[in-house]
Every structure is written in C-alpha cells, then in structure tokens.
Write a protein that holds these residues in place. Structure first.
Motif, PDB file in Angstrom:
ATOM      1  N   ARG A  12      -5.288   3.461  -5.165  1.00 31.84           N
ATOM      2  CA  ARG A  12      -5.629   5.016  -4.303  1.00 31.84           C
ATOM      3  C   ARG A  12      -6.884   5.735  -4.647  1.00 31.84           C
ATOM      4  O   ARG A  12      -7.227   5.296  -5.569  1.00 31.84           O
ATOM      5  CB  ARG A  12      -4.153   5.475  -4.852  1.00 31.84           C
ATOM      6  CG  ARG A  12      -3.003   5.097  -4.241  1.00 31.84           C
ATOM      7  CD  ARG A  12      -1.546   5.821  -4.810  1.00 31.84           C
ATOM      8  NE  ARG A  12      -0.419   5.585  -3.963  1.00 31.84           N
ATOM      9  CZ  ARG A  12       0.458   4.617  -4.460  1.00 31.84           C
ATOM     10  NH1 ARG A  12       0.128   3.874  -5.675  1.00 31.84           N
ATOM     11  NH2 ARG A  12       1.309   4.160  -3.735  1.00 31.84           N
ATOM     12  N   ARG A  31      -2.048  -1.324   8.777  1.00 32.99           N
ATOM     13  CA  ARG A  31      -0.382  -0.825   8.787  1.00 32.99           C
ATOM     14  C   ARG A  31      -0.013  -0.842  10.080  1.00 32.99           C
ATOM     15  O   ARG A  31      -0.484  -0.443  11.351  1.00 32.99           O
ATOM     16  CB  ARG A  31      -0.431   0.604   8.200  1.00 32.99           C
ATOM     17  CG  ARG A  31      -0.999   0.859   7.122  1.00 32.99           C
ATOM     18  CD  ARG A  31      -0.067   0.609   5.849  1.00 32.99           C
ATOM     19  NE  ARG A  31      -0.979   0.903   4.409  1.00 32.99           N
ATOM     20  CZ  ARG A  31      -0.154   1.197   3.512  1.00 32.99           C
ATOM     21  NH1 ARG A  31       0.941   1.564   3.381  1.00 32.99           N
ATOM     22  NH2 ARG A  31      -1.091   1.318   2.302  1.00 32.99           N
ATOM     23  N   ASP A  83       8.623   1.560  -2.469  1.00 30.71           N
ATOM     24  CA  ASP A  83       7.038   1.543  -2.749  1.00 30.71           C
ATOM     25  C   ASP A  83       6.306   0.328  -1.988  1.00 30.71           C
ATOM     26  O   ASP A  83       5.212   0.251  -2.318  1.00 30.71           O
ATOM     27  CB  ASP A  83       6.664   2.023  -3.950  1.00 30.71           C
ATOM     28  CG  ASP A  83       5.290   2.321  -4.296  1.00 30.71           C
ATOM     29  OD1 ASP A  83       4.809   3.241  -3.225  1.00 30.71           O
ATOM     30  OD2 ASP A  83       4.419   1.809  -4.887  1.00 30.71           O
ATOM     31  N   LEU A 138       4.832  -2.481   0.259  1.00 32.94           N
ATOM     32  CA  LEU A 138       4.008  -2.319   1.583  1.00 32.94           C
ATOM     33  C   LEU A 138       4.615  -2.729   2.858  1.00 32.94           C
ATOM     34  O   LEU A 138       4.443  -2.593   3.784  1.00 32.94           O
ATOM     35  CB  LEU A 138       2.829  -3.224   1.338  1.00 32.94           C
ATOM     36  CG  LEU A 138       1.588  -2.777   0.783  1.00 32.94           C
ATOM     37  CD1 LEU A 138       0.397  -3.922   0.390  1.00 32.94           C
ATOM     38  CD2 LEU A 138       0.951  -1.627   1.332  1.00 32.94           C
ATOM     39  N   VAL A 172      -1.534   7.995   3.548  1.00 32.57           N
ATOM     40  CA  VAL A 172      -2.338   6.811   4.088  1.00 32.57           C
ATOM     41  C   VAL A 172      -3.241   7.515   5.288  1.00 32.57           C
ATOM     42  O   VAL A 172      -2.742   8.411   6.063  1.00 32.57           O
ATOM     43  CB  VAL A 172      -1.453   5.879   4.916  1.00 32.57           C
ATOM     44  CG1 VAL A 172      -2.246   4.688   5.589  1.00 32.57           C
ATOM     45  CG2 VAL A 172      -0.688   4.820   3.676  1.00 32.57           C
ATOM     46  N   ASP A 210      -3.808   5.986  -0.291  1.00 28.08           N
ATOM     47  CA  ASP A 210      -3.909   4.330  -0.407  1.00 28.08           C
ATOM     48  C   ASP A 210      -5.381   4.238   0.067  1.00 28.08           C
ATOM     49  O   ASP A 210      -5.669   4.838   1.295  1.00 28.08           O
ATOM     50  CB  ASP A 210      -2.917   3.782   0.312  1.00 28.08           C
ATOM     51  CG  ASP A 210      -1.578   3.577  -0.519  1.00 28.08           C
ATOM     52  OD1 ASP A 210      -1.413   4.407  -1.423  1.00 28.08           O
ATOM     53  OD2 ASP A 210      -0.733   3.217   0.136  1.00 28.08           O
ATOM     54  N   ASP A 251      -6.859   2.177   2.401  1.00 29.56           N
ATOM     55  CA  ASP A 251      -6.829   1.444   3.331  1.00 29.56           C
ATOM     56  C   ASP A 251      -8.098   1.743   4.131  1.00 29.56           C
ATOM     57  O   ASP A 251      -8.291   2.862   4.654  1.00 29.56           O
ATOM     58  CB  ASP A 251      -5.639   1.917   4.041  1.00 29.56           C
ATOM     59  CG  ASP A 251      -4.359   1.458   3.657  1.00 29.56           C
ATOM     60  OD1 ASP A 251      -4.042   1.262   2.571  1.00 29.56           O
ATOM     61  OD2 ASP A 251      -3.247   1.316   4.653  1.00 29.56           O
ATOM     62  N   CYS A 301      -6.505  -2.995   2.083  1.00 25.83           N
ATOM     63  CA  CYS A 301      -5.170  -2.277   2.109  1.00 25.83           C
ATOM     64  C   CYS A 301      -4.590  -2.083   0.598  1.00 25.83           C
ATOM     65  O   CYS A 301      -4.250  -2.762  -0.076  1.00 25.83           O
ATOM     66  CB  CYS A 301      -4.055  -3.075   2.832  1.00 25.83           C
ATOM     67  SG  CYS A 301      -2.393  -2.292   3.302  1.00 25.83           S
ATOM     68  N   ARG A 302      -4.284  -0.614   0.471  1.00 23.02           N
ATOM     69  CA  ARG A 302      -3.897  -0.211  -0.772  1.00 23.02           C
ATOM     70  C   ARG A 302      -4.820  -0.718  -1.947  1.00 23.02           C
ATOM     71  O   ARG A 302      -4.475  -1.276  -2.819  1.00 23.02           O
ATOM     72  CB  ARG A 302      -2.504  -0.364  -1.056  1.00 23.02           C
ATOM     73  CG  ARG A 302      -1.837   0.372  -2.131  1.00 23.02           C
ATOM     74  CD  ARG A 302      -0.371   0.183  -2.546  1.00 23.02           C
ATOM     75  NE  ARG A 302       0.503   0.861  -1.614  1.00 23.02           N
ATOM     76  CZ  ARG A 302       1.736   0.803  -1.622  1.00 23.02           C
ATOM     77  NH1 ARG A 302       2.382   0.226  -2.334  1.00 23.02           N
ATOM     78  NH2 ARG A 302       2.407   1.537  -0.523  1.00 23.02           N
TER      79      ARG A 302
END
Length: 432
Positions: free
Chosen positions: A33, A130, A193, A195, A374, A382, A384, A421-422
């Motif tokens: 994050r 996502r 939590d 993904l 996000v 996150d 991303d 991603c994350r």
C-alpha cells in the motif's frame, strides 16, 4: 520489502484536477500500500519519517509515466470468443443467438480454462488490474476463472451467474443448485481481504424468477457480499421487466425489493435509461453505475447520461462489457465515454461534456472504490499502477498531462512496460 519508485507521477485525488509530480517519488510499504508521494526524496523523508527511506529498495523509471492501473467494472469473461462478433444485432436477439450458445460451452472445463487464459492475458496486456466479472452458471468453470486470477496476481470480483428462466436449458439452474454452487465458491474465496472474491450475480431480472432473486438477496446479506447485474440497458428490456415485475415502481426497484440494490455494495451495468424515481433510489442506496459506452452503441441501447450521474453524485466506473463491447482496452473506454458526453452536449448545452481529469478519476479512484482503497496514490491505497514508456510518442514536445492524454488516445499496450497490483509486479500470464 519497502519500495520507492521514481517517475513522472500522475493521478486524480479529486475529479477536477490531476496531481502531477514531475520526477516524483512514491513510497510503498511491505503491505503493498502507498505510504505517500513527494517531489523529492528529502520531502519523502520529512513528510513520512516512519517509512525509513534508507531501508527501502529504490527503482528509478526515468522519463516514464507512473499512473494508477485500470479497473474494468463490467465484463463477461466467457464471451471473449465472441468479441467483435454479431455487432449488428440488438440486445435480446444477440443474447439468444450468440451469447447463450457460447456460454453453454463452459460446461466443458477444458474449454473454459483455455478461453479464460486468453481473456486474462488480454486484460493484462491493457493494464487492467481489477475487474468485476460475470462468469457462467457453471460452478467449476467459475472456480477455474477465480483460480486463474489468483495465480496471475490480478484482483477480481467474480460472479457465478444465476438464471433460471427465459434462457436455454443448458444455462437454466434451479434455485437450490444456484445457492449451493455459490456457497462452494464463497467457502473457498471468502477471505474479505483477498484479491479475488465472489460477487452475487443474478444475470438480470428477465432471467431470474422471484424465488431466485430472493435467494440471491439472501446470499448477499448472509455473507455480506457485493452484487452485480444489469439495469435499464434497453427499452425493450425495461418493458419486459415491467411485465414480469408489475409490483415494482421501476427496474431498479425490482432489484431493491429482493435486497439486491445497495443493501450490500452494488454495481449495475449500463443504466442508459435510468432517471426519475430509479435515479433517486440509486442515489439513496449508493449503487454504482458501470458505464459501458462501446456496448451501448454496438447493441443500439443508447447513450448513458454520465454527466447527470456525475453531477448527481452517483458512483461511477467504466466497463468494457465484452462481447457487447468489442474492446478490452480500458483506456479506449475513457475516450469513448468522453465522446458520448459530447453527444449529450450537442443535445443539451447545459450538460457540459466530460474533461480528461473527470473521466480519469471515474476510471481509477471512483471505480476503484468498489474494491476498497484502490485507484489513487494517496496514503493507504493499494499500489495498483502502470508504468508507461511513451518514448515513441515524442514526449519531449508535450507537458506531462498531455503526454498522458496522448497515450490514452493514441497509445497501446506496447507502451505499458510494468504492471502492479497491490504492490506486486504482475508478470505476463500464461496463455494457451
């Protein structure tokens, strides 16, 4: 490990402007994050002293752009084989003649895995990290899709589709079987939590009996899961819903009566003809719109009033909606959405068309809110992200914001050189 990335950083905290950090720095924690963004390493140290820059890995992306990754808020993964096919039909004949026969093939898990690998690889190419995804009624094929997302390291809310009327026998599933299949997937992918998580997915009111809609609402409430479906896409469809649900005040109210309209986080695709009581209900319940411009044109549904939604404070994201839509490149959806808003402007000059910052905010931070924090580089979000190498687009001749705009309009997947991603870099997924 903690990371610090250096690049030209652009994102939208607010819809009316870009945050631009030329040769900026973004700190990312062990949890993937964002800790914060700053103009210099010294500023990073001063503003975020607990991060300890000296102990972080440093990655310099040079003259490249660093932006939030894309979110596809409405997409039918099993329709990938029909992408770009039968674009001369309206919604209902298109479903009956092309979509339902294709989705029936997903009873074959080998076919499902081959197509789903193809689908994920294309999403990866275009930087979509996502997605809110429709699967099919088939539990095992939907499970394969969720496992593939997990293996790829890409985030998704994936729905096992519920339908038990007005569809082929091969796609018709009774209520008990629909509940049982969903609960199997919830047991395996229910980590709040995670993904990759389940989303309750009645296809649309015409394909679900009241008993099935009620069961879907009960599943969403019991497991506190989000909901996705279609709403007010086509005038013929709306008339059909009015016949099937005469006690409902609107199409949206039909979902609402079964606990499927904002009782848990809800996203409804299209909303081309949403207005009046339905719009007010959507606002009150916090339902998000997935705007799918290419699909709305291809299936002759109409033009969704995105400016109205934005001005009314409705939550909005963008969707590719393949194979009603023909393009999985979400950057193209930004362009098409602006163009749709310009057509509305031609009809009503009081409805200003969308700006680049507004549509970028819709595609990133607004859409990303459906997954949590996000779609931005603010602290706690996150990480991303996409790294864009626009060297072939003559970047030295343009401002950073115009470089981003040119990439959106004329760039392609070859300019996306890193995907995160994350906080984890996502390698190219395997495709058959």
């Amino acid at each position: 490990m903690k990371k610090v990335y250096k690049a030209h950083i652009l994102f939208t905290k607010e819809k009316d402007r870009f945050e631009v950090f030329e040769n900026g720095y973004v700190a990312v924690g062990d949890d993937g994050r964002v800790v914060g963004v700053a103009n210099s390493l010294e500023d990073l140290k001063v503003q975020f002293p607990a991060f300890n820059v000296q102990r972080a890995e440093f990655i310099d992306f040079g003259d490249k752009l660093l932006i939030p990754a894309m979110n596809d808020m409405h997409v039918h993964a099993p329709q990938v084989h029909n992408q770009g096919v039968a674009m001369d039909l309206e919604l209902l004949p298109w479903l009956q003649n092309y979509t339902f026969p294709e989705e029936s093939k997903y009873a074959d898990v080998e076919y499902a895995e081959r197509m789903y690998r193809r689908f994920l690889h294309t999403q990866w190419l275009f930087g979509t990290m996502r997605s809110v995804v429709f699967g099919t009624v088939h539990t095992e094929s939907t499970r394969i899709l969720m496992k593939l997302y997990q293996e790829a390291g890409m985030g998704a809310l994936v729905g096992k589709v519920a339908m038990n009327r007005n569809c082929p026998d091969a796609l018709c599933e009774d209520v008990d079987a629909a509940v049982e299949g969903n609960e199997k997937l919830i047991a395996e992918f229910g980590n709040p939590d995670g993904l990759v998580r389940p989303i309750i997915t009645p296809r649309f009111v015409p394909s679900c009996t009241p008993e099935l809609l009620k069961a879907c609402g009960e599943l969403a409430k019991k497991y506190q899961l989000p909901v996705q479906s279609h709403l007010s896409e086509n005038v013929s469809e709306i008339a059909w819903v009015a016949e099937l649900e005469p006690e409902s005040k609107s199409y949206g109210d039909a979902y609402n009566r079964y606990g499927l309209f904002g009782q848990t986080p809800t996203i409804m695709a299209h909303c081309v003809w949403t207005k009046g009581e339905e719009l007010e209900l959507m606002k009150r319940n916090g339902v998000m719109v997935a705007h799918c411009p290419t699909s709305n044109f291809n299936i002759a549904s109409g033009m969704a009033p995105l400016r109205t939604f934005l001005d009314e404070g409705v939550h909005i994201g963008l969707g590719s909606d393949i194979s009603g839509g023909h393009d999985l490149n979400m950057f193209r959806m930004l362009v098409y959405a602006i163009q749709v808003s310009k057509m509305h402007y031609q009809q009503d000059h009081n409805k200003a068309f969308l700006t680049l910052s507004e549509i970028f905010w819709i595609a990133t931070k607004s859409a990303g809110s459906f997954f949590g924090k996000v779609g931005s580089f603010e602290p706690g979000y996150d990480f991303d992200a996409l790294v864009i190498d626009d060297a072939v687009l003559y970047p030295s001749e343009y401002s950073l914001q115009h470089r981003l705009e040119r990439f959106i309009y004329v760039g392609d997947d070859r300019q996306i050189v890193h995907r995160f991603c994350r906080g984890q870099e996502v390698p190219e997924p395997k495709v058959d």
